[in-house]
Design an enzyme around this catalytic site. Structure first.
Site, short mmCIF file in Angstrom:
data_model
loop_
_atom_site.label_atom_id
_atom_site.label_comp_id
_atom_site.label_asym_id
_atom_site.label_seq_id
_atom_site.Cartn_x
_atom_site.Cartn_y
_atom_site.Cartn_z
N ASP A 114 -45.70 10.73 7.31
CA ASP A 114 -44.96 11.55 8.25
C ASP A 114 -43.52 11.81 7.80
O ASP A 114 -42.85 12.69 8.34
CB ASP A 114 -44.93 10.89 9.64
CG ASP A 114 -46.30 10.90 10.28
OD1 ASP A 114 -47.10 11.80 9.98
OD2 ASP A 114 -46.57 9.99 11.09
N ASN A 115 -43.03 11.07 6.83
CA ASN A 115 -41.69 11.30 6.30
C ASN A 115 -41.74 12.58 5.47
O ASN A 115 -42.66 12.78 4.68
CB ASN A 115 -41.25 10.12 5.45
CG ASN A 115 -39.80 10.18 5.05
OD1 ASN A 115 -39.38 11.09 4.34
ND2 ASN A 115 -39.02 9.20 5.50
N VAL A 116 -40.76 13.44 5.63
CA VAL A 116 -40.79 14.76 4.99
C VAL A 116 -40.03 14.80 3.66
O VAL A 116 -39.83 15.87 3.09
CB VAL A 116 -40.26 15.86 5.95
CG1 VAL A 116 -41.18 15.98 7.16
CG2 VAL A 116 -38.83 15.59 6.36
#
Length: 177
Positions: free
Chosen positions: A47-49
């Site tokens: 989920d980290n971009v």
């Protein structure tokens, strides 16, 4: 997606820096999240971009379905091609879950030694305000005494900030080039 946390803060240790003699830009996060520590890969939480932003800013965009298939080695190659390294401001801390505001007992990496060993680095990018705050707390004058072309503090690439940071990183690229 945040990883469930227990009532006790867990001990976290940073990963080894990704840096070599060609590195000119260093991106400093605060401390790897649980998924990153477990996999021993920077920004491993899906989920980290962070990696999406790196590809959008420093590489031609890939089709969305291809990004899922990129190996960690391929991701690191994009950094190497652009002379970018990774590390964290903290060497160790206690933290419940992944969020920086839940950090306690922090220990800062030895940046005086790091920058003397890697004096080719001319740009520091802090990936999140907490990273910059910890750095300034331990080394309040280091950014003034070392001759950097530019340093920049971005919003963290955590999922909470996903909609806000692509513009910041795109602006940063124009400063670096």
């Amino acid at each position: 997606m945040d990883i469930p946390e227990d009532n006790n803060a867990g001990q976290c240790n940073c990963l080894e820096p990704i840096v070599d003699f060609d590195t000119q830009i260093i991106i400093l996060g605060t401390m790897p999240g649980i998924a990153s520590i477990e996999k021993e890969e920077y920004y491993a939480n899906e989920d980290n971009v962070f990696w999406d932003i790196i590809y959008r800013v420093f590489n031609p965009p890939l089709p969305a379905d291809r990004q899922i298939l990129l190996s960690y080695r391929e991701k690191l190659q994009v950094l190497k091609t652009n002379r970018i390294g990774l590390w964290d401001t903290l060497s160790a801390c206690n933290r419940k879950g992944n969020q920086d505001h839940r950090i306690s007992g922090e220990k800062i990496n030895d940046f005086e030694r790091f920058f003397s060993e890697h004096n080719q680095i001319h740009t520091i990018i802090f990936n999140g305000k907490k990273s910059l705050d910890y750095f300034r707390g331990k080394y309040p004058n280091l950014l003034k005494t070392i001759n950097y072309r530019v340093w920049y503090s971005t919003s963290s690439s955590s999922p909470i900030n996903a909609f806000y940071i692509l513009y910041q990183w795109s602006e940063l690229k124009t400063l670096l080039m």
